[in-house]
Design a protein around this motif. Sequence first.
Motif, PDB file in Angstrom:
ATOM      1  N   ASP A   1       0.845  -1.186   0.000  1.00 54.39           N
ATOM      2  CA  ASP A   1       0.000   0.000   0.000  1.00 54.39           C
ATOM      3  C   ASP A   1       0.888   1.247   0.000  1.00 54.39           C
ATOM      4  OD1 ASP A   1       0.917   0.351   2.642  1.00 54.39           O
ATOM      5  OD2 ASP A   1      -0.770  -0.768   3.463  1.00 54.39           O
ATOM      6  N   GLU A   2       0.288   2.404   0.277  1.00 56.71           N
ATOM      7  CA  GLU A   2       1.019   3.671   0.222  1.00 56.71           C
ATOM      8  C   GLU A   2       2.147   3.757   1.244  1.00 56.71           C
ATOM      9  OE1 GLU A   2      -2.215   3.280   0.303  1.00 56.71           O
ATOM     10  OE2 GLU A   2      -3.262   4.650  -1.042  1.00 56.71           O
ATOM     11  N   LEU A   3       2.125   2.910   2.271  1.00 57.02           N
ATOM     12  CA  LEU A   3       3.116   2.977   3.340  1.00 57.02           C
ATOM     13  C   LEU A   3       4.192   1.897   3.238  1.00 57.02           C
ATOM     14  CD1 LEU A   3       0.850   3.710   6.457  1.00 57.02           C
ATOM     15  CD2 LEU A   3       1.800   5.305   4.787  1.00 57.02           C
ATOM     16  N   TYR A   4       4.190   1.136   2.152  1.00 62.47           N
ATOM     17  CA  TYR A   4       5.129   0.017   2.014  1.00 62.47           C
ATOM     18  C   TYR A   4       6.580   0.500   2.145  1.00 62.47           C
ATOM     19  CZ  TYR A   4       7.576  -4.007   0.061  1.00 62.47           C
ATOM     20  OH  TYR A   4       8.429  -5.071  -0.123  1.00 62.47           O
ATOM     21  N   THR A   5       6.939   1.544   1.410  1.00 59.75           N
ATOM     22  CA  THR A   5       8.309   2.061   1.434  1.00 59.75           C
ATOM     23  C   THR A   5       8.647   2.644   2.799  1.00 59.75           C
ATOM     24  OG1 THR A   5       8.226   2.563  -0.927  1.00 59.75           O
ATOM     25  CG2 THR A   5       9.916   3.688   0.358  1.00 59.75           C
ATOM     26  N   LEU A   6       7.713   3.360   3.397  1.00 57.16           N
ATOM     27  CA  LEU A   6       7.926   3.966   4.719  1.00 57.16           C
ATOM     28  C   LEU A   6       8.240   2.891   5.760  1.00 57.16           C
ATOM     29  CD1 LEU A   6       7.809   6.246   6.805  1.00 57.16           C
ATOM     30  CD2 LEU A   6       5.314   6.033   6.805  1.00 57.16           C
ATOM     31  N   ARG A   7       7.437   1.848   5.783  1.00 57.14           N
ATOM     32  CA  ARG A   7       7.658   0.782   6.758  1.00 57.14           C
ATOM     33  C   ARG A   7       9.031   0.140   6.552  1.00 57.14           C
ATOM     34  NH1 ARG A   7       2.600  -1.028   4.758  1.00 57.14           N
ATOM     35  NH2 ARG A   7       0.811  -0.264   5.974  1.00 57.14           N
ATOM     36  N   ALA A   8       9.362  -0.181   5.298  1.00 63.78           N
ATOM     37  CA  ALA A   8      10.637  -0.844   4.998  1.00 63.78           C
ATOM     38  C   ALA A   8      11.814   0.015   5.437  1.00 63.78           C
ATOM     39  CB  ALA A   8      10.729  -1.156   3.509  1.00 63.78           C
ATOM     40  N   GLN A   9      11.747   1.308   5.148  1.00 58.59           N
ATOM     41  CA  GLN A   9      12.842   2.208   5.534  1.00 58.59           C
ATOM     42  C   GLN A   9      13.009   2.253   7.043  1.00 58.59           C
ATOM     43  OE1 GLN A   9      11.508   5.738   3.515  1.00 58.59           O
ATOM     44  NE2 GLN A   9      12.740   5.343   1.697  1.00 58.59           N
ATOM     45  N   TYR A  10      11.890   2.303   7.760  1.00 58.42           N
ATOM     46  CA  TYR A  10      11.972   2.341   9.219  1.00 58.42           C
ATOM     47  C   TYR A  10      12.553   1.045   9.767  1.00 58.42           C
ATOM     48  CZ  TYR A  10      10.761   2.299  14.107  1.00 58.42           C
ATOM     49  OH  TYR A  10      10.844   2.188  15.469  1.00 58.42           O
ATOM     50  N   TRP A  11      12.034  -0.088   9.319  1.00 58.30           N
ATOM     51  CA  TRP A  11      12.489  -1.384   9.842  1.00 58.30           C
ATOM     52  C   TRP A  11      13.967  -1.608   9.588  1.00 58.30           C
ATOM     53  CZ3 TRP A  11       7.693  -4.034   7.261  1.00 58.30           C
ATOM     54  CH2 TRP A  11       6.575  -3.842   8.083  1.00 58.30           C
ATOM     55  N   LEU A  12      14.494  -1.070   8.484  1.00 59.29           N
ATOM     56  CA  LEU A  12      15.887  -1.289   8.117  1.00 59.29           C
ATOM     57  C   LEU A  12      16.829  -0.246   8.696  1.00 59.29           C
ATOM     58  CD1 LEU A  12      15.273  -2.351   4.422  1.00 59.29           C
ATOM     59  CD2 LEU A  12      16.115  -3.817   6.262  1.00 59.29           C
ATOM     60  N   GLY A  13      16.289   0.680   9.491  1.00 57.88           N
ATOM     61  CA  GLY A  13      17.144   1.665  10.149  1.00 57.88           C
ATOM     62  C   GLY A  13      17.456   2.895   9.334  1.00 57.88           C
ATOM     63  N   HIS A  14      16.740   3.103   8.216  1.00 58.58           N
ATOM     64  CA  HIS A  14      16.906   4.325   7.421  1.00 58.58           C
ATOM     65  C   HIS A  14      15.938   5.392   7.965  1.00 58.58           C
ATOM     66  CE1 HIS A  14      19.592   2.716   4.396  1.00 58.58           C
ATOM     67  NE2 HIS A  14      18.804   1.677   4.209  1.00 58.58           N
ATOM     68  N   TYR A  15      16.216   5.882   9.162  1.00 54.94           N
ATOM     69  CA  TYR A  15      15.237   6.709   9.862  1.00 54.94           C
ATOM     70  C   TYR A  15      15.021   8.075   9.208  1.00 54.94           C
ATOM     71  CZ  TYR A  15      15.999   3.044  13.264  1.00 54.94           C
ATOM     72  OH  TYR A  15      16.099   1.822  13.875  1.00 54.94           O
ATOM     73  N   GLN A  16      16.093   8.714   8.748  1.00 53.08           N
ATOM     74  CA  GLN A  16      15.921  10.021   8.103  1.00 53.08           C
ATOM     75  C   GLN A  16      15.163   9.878   6.789  1.00 53.08           C
ATOM     76  OE1 GLN A  16      16.621  12.870   9.692  1.00 53.08           O
ATOM     77  NE2 GLN A  16      15.504  13.836   7.993  1.00 53.08           N
TER      78      GLN A  16
END
Length: 298
Positions: A11-26
């Motif tokens: 969905d629209e948050l797929y990339t957001l979730r992946a970035q957060y889980w992988l430690g790409h916080y910024q």
Amino acid sequence: FCAVVTMAEPDELYTLRAQYWLGHYQMAIEEAKSIARRPMPPNLKAEREEYLARALIASGQHDKATEMTDTPALQALALKAQFELALGNEDVQSGLVDQLKSLAASNPSPSIQLTTSQVLLAAGQTKEALQQVYLGATMEHIAAILQIYLKIDRLDLAKQQYNMLRQADEDAVLTQLGNVYVSLATGSTGAADALHALNSLTEQYGASPLLLNLTAVGLMSQGDFAGAQMKLEECVRDFSDVVVIPDTLINLITCTVQQNKPANDLVAQMKEQYPAHPYCAGLDRVVSAFDRESIKYK
């Protein structure tokens, strides 16, 4: 009990979730802001705000997260931010834990349960942390349970949680990370599998302090301390604009000592930047015990 976890459709948050889980916080913060104006269902809008707050906390921007209190889930995250800001002040932290427990009892949503579990884990209340997510049916809950089982040295139960993640979505980022954690916990025999998964994640999403530290741990498990040190130095060099996470310093200390090099400067940096960290407390206990014993032989 066996929770039924279903695969989440992109969905629209797929990339957001992946970035957060992988430690790409910024990157997660920027992604959350960039999709803010997109039309999406109310539940996804609320989740977007929660991931924004979580990324702010993870990147050290606690004050901004404490101002986000529009929903109970955001209030829980604000309490988590305050808890981390109060590191070293046990009385304040204890009061915040009590507030969070009350909030979770009156609003038992998956998001609040997850936040409460994370704070309880940080507060040393492992059993209570597990109780918050044990009946959860989200992939994040299962991933949290996996981490808790590894913390209490129940690799057998952690593997069961990993299998549940695989059944739900074998290609999901959380599943791949679950494989990494279980493989690393297995020891040198699982290091190769962990490094293979980490290389794939890094190639797909780019390096992050989290992925570089996990890669360093895998290399250390194989006895390659020089290679691990290179990964950690890459972390310090390439993410100089990010707060150096304690994991990086602790792993650097380990690599340095294992190579018979002096680690005094790194230890001093760790104590200066993270004086209330359990690692520093443990180190002080060991040094004190050594000093007490050494007196006997003078």
